[in-house]
Design a protein around this motif. Structure first.
Motif, mmCIF file in Angstrom:
data_model
loop_
_atom_site.group_PDB
_atom_site.id
_atom_site.type_symbol
_atom_site.label_atom_id
_atom_site.label_comp_id
_atom_site.label_asym_id
_atom_site.label_seq_id
_atom_site.Cartn_x
_atom_site.Cartn_y
_atom_site.Cartn_z
ATOM 1 N N LEU A 254 0.865 -1.189 0.000
ATOM 2 C CA LEU A 254 0.000 0.000 0.000
ATOM 3 C C LEU A 254 0.897 1.233 0.000
ATOM 4 O O LEU A 254 2.042 1.185 0.460
ATOM 5 C CB LEU A 254 -0.895 -0.014 1.239
ATOM 6 C CG LEU A 254 -1.713 -1.300 1.452
ATOM 7 C CD1 LEU A 254 -2.562 -1.193 2.719
ATOM 8 C CD2 LEU A 254 -2.608 -1.588 0.254
ATOM 9 N N ARG A 255 0.371 2.338 -0.484
ATOM 10 C CA ARG A 255 1.211 3.536 -0.589
ATOM 11 C C ARG A 255 1.385 4.201 0.768
ATOM 12 O O ARG A 255 0.411 4.373 1.503
ATOM 13 C CB ARG A 255 0.607 4.524 -1.583
ATOM 14 C CG ARG A 255 1.630 5.541 -2.065
ATOM 15 C CD ARG A 255 1.033 6.496 -3.056
ATOM 16 N NE ARG A 255 0.228 7.514 -2.392
ATOM 17 C CZ ARG A 255 -0.506 8.422 -3.021
ATOM 18 N NH1 ARG A 255 -0.558 8.421 -4.342
ATOM 19 N NH2 ARG A 255 -1.197 9.320 -2.362
ATOM 20 N N LYS A 256 2.614 4.573 1.052
ATOM 21 C CA LYS A 256 2.877 5.293 2.299
ATOM 22 C C LYS A 256 2.758 6.780 1.998
ATOM 23 O O LYS A 256 3.603 7.344 1.303
ATOM 24 C CB LYS A 256 4.264 4.958 2.849
ATOM 25 C CG LYS A 256 4.368 3.540 3.407
ATOM 26 C CD LYS A 256 4.836 2.592 2.346
ATOM 27 C CE LYS A 256 4.776 1.135 2.759
ATOM 28 N NZ LYS A 256 4.761 0.282 1.559
ATOM 29 N N SER A 257 1.748 7.395 2.555
ATOM 30 C CA SER A 257 1.417 8.766 2.160
ATOM 31 C C SER A 257 1.492 9.742 3.324
ATOM 32 O O SER A 257 0.790 10.747 3.328
ATOM 33 C CB SER A 257 0.008 8.794 1.566
ATOM 34 O OG SER A 257 -0.160 7.767 0.616
ATOM 35 N N VAL A 258 2.332 9.443 4.316
ATOM 36 C CA VAL A 258 2.367 10.313 5.489
ATOM 37 C C VAL A 258 3.738 10.978 5.638
ATOM 38 O O VAL A 258 4.768 10.306 5.552
ATOM 39 C CB VAL A 258 2.029 9.508 6.768
ATOM 40 C CG1 VAL A 258 2.219 10.353 8.024
ATOM 41 C CG2 VAL A 258 0.604 8.977 6.704
ATOM 42 N N VAL A 259 3.736 12.300 5.833
ATOM 43 C CA VAL A 259 4.981 12.996 6.166
ATOM 44 C C VAL A 259 4.986 13.254 7.672
ATOM 45 O O VAL A 259 3.945 13.525 8.274
ATOM 46 C CB VAL A 259 5.156 14.326 5.380
ATOM 47 C CG1 VAL A 259 5.345 14.047 3.896
ATOM 48 C CG2 VAL A 259 3.997 15.284 5.584
ATOM 49 N N GLY A 260 6.169 13.147 8.277
ATOM 50 C CA GLY A 260 6.272 13.203 9.733
ATOM 51 C C GLY A 260 6.060 14.589 10.301
ATOM 52 O O GLY A 260 5.663 14.751 11.459
ATOM 53 N N ASN A 261 6.313 15.590 9.491
ATOM 54 C CA ASN A 261 6.186 16.969 9.945
ATOM 55 C C ASN A 261 5.607 17.771 8.783
ATOM 56 O O ASN A 261 6.133 17.716 7.672
ATOM 57 C CB ASN A 261 7.599 17.457 10.332
ATOM 58 C CG ASN A 261 7.648 18.927 10.713
ATOM 59 O OD1 ASN A 261 6.998 19.773 10.103
ATOM 60 N ND2 ASN A 261 8.453 19.240 11.710
ATOM 61 N N PRO A 262 4.505 18.477 9.030
ATOM 62 C CA PRO A 262 3.832 19.151 7.915
ATOM 63 C C PRO A 262 4.663 20.278 7.304
ATOM 64 O O PRO A 262 4.372 20.736 6.191
ATOM 65 C CB PRO A 262 2.554 19.698 8.551
ATOM 66 C CG PRO A 262 2.844 19.789 10.009
ATOM 67 C CD PRO A 262 3.811 18.694 10.325
ATOM 68 N N LEU A 263 5.686 20.727 8.016
ATOM 69 C CA LEU A 263 6.499 21.827 7.485
ATOM 70 C C LEU A 263 7.724 21.312 6.741
ATOM 71 O O LEU A 263 8.020 21.765 5.640
ATOM 72 C CB LEU A 263 6.921 22.762 8.636
ATOM 73 C CG LEU A 263 5.744 23.382 9.404
ATOM 74 C CD1 LEU A 263 6.248 24.274 10.531
ATOM 75 C CD2 LEU A 263 4.832 24.175 8.474
ATOM 76 N N THR A 264 8.406 20.327 7.320
ATOM 77 C CA THR A 264 9.608 19.812 6.636
ATOM 78 C C THR A 264 9.274 18.702 5.642
ATOM 79 O O THR A 264 10.030 18.437 4.732
ATOM 80 C CB THR A 264 10.640 19.317 7.657
ATOM 81 O OG1 THR A 264 9.996 18.389 8.537
ATOM 82 C CG2 THR A 264 11.192 20.469 8.473
ATOM 83 N N ARG A 265 8.149 18.034 5.818
ATOM 84 C CA ARG A 265 7.545 17.129 4.843
ATOM 85 C C ARG A 265 8.426 15.978 4.368
ATOM 86 O O ARG A 265 8.574 15.752 3.177
ATOM 87 C CB ARG A 265 6.995 17.914 3.641
ATOM 88 C CG ARG A 265 6.060 19.051 4.027
ATOM 89 C CD ARG A 265 5.177 19.504 2.891
ATOM 90 N NE ARG A 265 4.150 18.542 2.548
ATOM 91 C CZ ARG A 265 2.980 18.445 3.189
ATOM 92 N NH1 ARG A 265 2.692 19.240 4.182
ATOM 93 N NH2 ARG A 265 2.105 17.537 2.815
#
Ligand code: SF4
Lengths: 174, 278
Positions: B104-115
């Motif tokens: 499945l696609r991993k679509s999460v960034v750990g920090n919305p600013l540094t992404r």
């Protein structure tokens, strides 16, 4: 209509918004992060890893490829997030883009003015669209994972013309 | 007291992730099939493609949509359950396992600013409610960004009332147009405060697609909103037609005398949710 590109390049000018096209040829995937990085490369004067001249861009980030498959599910993502890059892609010589949903008014005008084509594929149909992909190769920005740039050879890739060369926009008033 | 082990949660969650992204519920498919019969031209063609896609995904065991979402969970934890682990952590481990093993696609960034992509689709979003039982019920709903991004919350005033609610819901659906991958399921949360109404709207989306609100006023509003939305001509993929939404789900909660919070959470046609009880 079947459209083989670049062999049938002449047909591009005959396309009308609303036409359903079964595309055969090369398309490159690029979405949010790839566009952002291309922009950074250009600003820094770095050489791009891909020559986009005369190419089609597909706003898409597939699921990982299962063993024995050519590619994972690969439907379109929302195109309007890439609206701010219209000028940049035009300058790189892109012929058309493929995604889902309407473009902003400003972006639509740029497409019309500069003879850029816009197509939509059916959102959420990633499994079905993956069946049209005959070859796939990850070619740039591999660290971006699903957002890397991939070169796809597609056949029978069903898309709908949304902005054509004759100022028609399928999303007009929508 | 019943003991539930971390391993059982991890395995159950992993299975839920894969199943939800691969097999669309028959009840949703039936709704799509009914909608197809009611359409013509491009709208009919688009719904036919969606049905073909969903059936192909199930038969080939591949995700129906490439956006396998951020992982949202609604958990009901019984007071007679003993957990030998941190529930949130166990769910995260299950998500990482399911998204990796299920391609499945991993679509999460750990920090919305540094992404930077976390490459595991974690952390998950987990809502926990306590119940009086010896069961742990986990409902999973992968939420794609196309429809989530077009969702909105608005603090209306009591004077704006039902008409204000209708205007707002319709505006959200129209503004979303083709971006949210209609035909939609429209989740509407009314009441509570700002964050509770948003949560109500999301919870409305995991209701059975064929059910109706138990509150008579909410039920009436569901029907009226569905009619209103389907006369908007947004249509499948925003290209016109009678089927902009398959269903509207309204969930209510008490609120302040001066408030009328309303949230509209849009769910695309990939209306995926699955549950398990341990
Ligand atoms: S909005 Fe839904 S169907 Fe459309 S691409 Fe996103 S997850 Fe898939």
């Amino acid at each position: 209509m079947i459209l083989k590109y670049p062999q049938e390049k002449d047909k591009l000018s005959q396309l009308k918004a609303g036409d359903i096209v079964e595309f055969e040829g090369v398309i490159y995937t690029a979405r949010d992060a790839a566009h952002k990085r291309i922009k950074e490369y250009l600003e820094q004067g770095k050489e791009l890893p891909v020559d986009f001249k005369d190419s089609f861009i597909y706003y898409a980030g597939p699921t990982p490829t299962k063993p024995g498959h050519v590619i994972g599910s690969i439907g379109p993502t929302t195109s309007s997030r890439m609206d701010p890059y219209a000028d940049m892609m035009k300058d790189l010589g892109v012929v058309g883009t493929i995604g889902k949903g309407p473009r902003s008014e400003e972006c639509t005008e740029k497409y019309i003015e500069n003879h850029l084509l816009y197509f939509v594929t059916t959102g959420g149909c990633g499994a079905l669209l993956s069946k049209a992909v005959q070859e796939a190769k990850e070619i740039a920005f591999l660290d971006l994972g699903p957002e890397s740039i991939k070169r796809l050879y597609v056949k029978g890739f069903k898309m709908i013309v949304a902005i054509d060369y004759h100022k028609n926009n399928l999303f007009k008033g929508r | 007291m019943k003991t539930i082990h971390e391993e059982d949660i991890i395995n159950a969650v992993s299975r839920l992730c894969i199943d939800a992204c691969t097999y669309l519920d028959n009840s949703v498919l039936s709704c799509l099939k009914k909608a197809k019969e009611n359409e013509q031209g491009l709208a009919k063609d688009i719904i036919a493609q969606i049905i073909e896609n969903d059936e192909l995904a199930a038969s080939e065991n591949i995700p129906m949509c490439q956006d396998t979402g951020i992982a949202v969970f609604f958990v009901e934890l019984g007071n007679q359950v003993f957990l030998d682990c941190d529930l949130q952590e166990a769910i995260n481990k299950g998500v990482a396992k399911g998204y990796t093993e299920g391609y499945l696609r991993k679509s999460v960034v750990g920090n919305p600013l540094t992404r930077i992509n976390t490459k595991s689709n974690t952390p998950a979003i987990v809502h926990i409610k306590q119940t009086l039982s010896d069961k742990l019920k986990i409902t999973f709903c992968p939420k794609g960004a196309g429809s989530e991004n077009m969702s909105q919350v608005k603090m209306l005033t009591p004077a704006q009332g039902i008409n204000g609610i209708k205007d707002f819901v319709l505006k959200v659906v129209k503004d979303a147009g083709g971006r949210a991958c209609p035909p939609l399921v429209v989740g509407v949360g009314i009441g509570g405060d700002m964050e509770i109404c948003a949560k109500l709207a999301k919870e409305a989306l995991i209701r059975d697609i064929d059910d109706e609100a138990s509150d008579p006023e909410a039920r009436k509003l569901e029907n009226e909103l569905l009619e209103l939305i389907n006369s908007s001509d947004v249509g499948p993929m925003g290209l016109g037609g009678k089927t902009t939404a398959l269903k509207v789900k309204v969930n209510l909660y008490a609120c302040h005398i001066a408030s009328l919070p309303v949230a509209v959470n849009l769910q695309c046609h990939a209306c995926r949710h699955k549950e398990v009880t341990l």
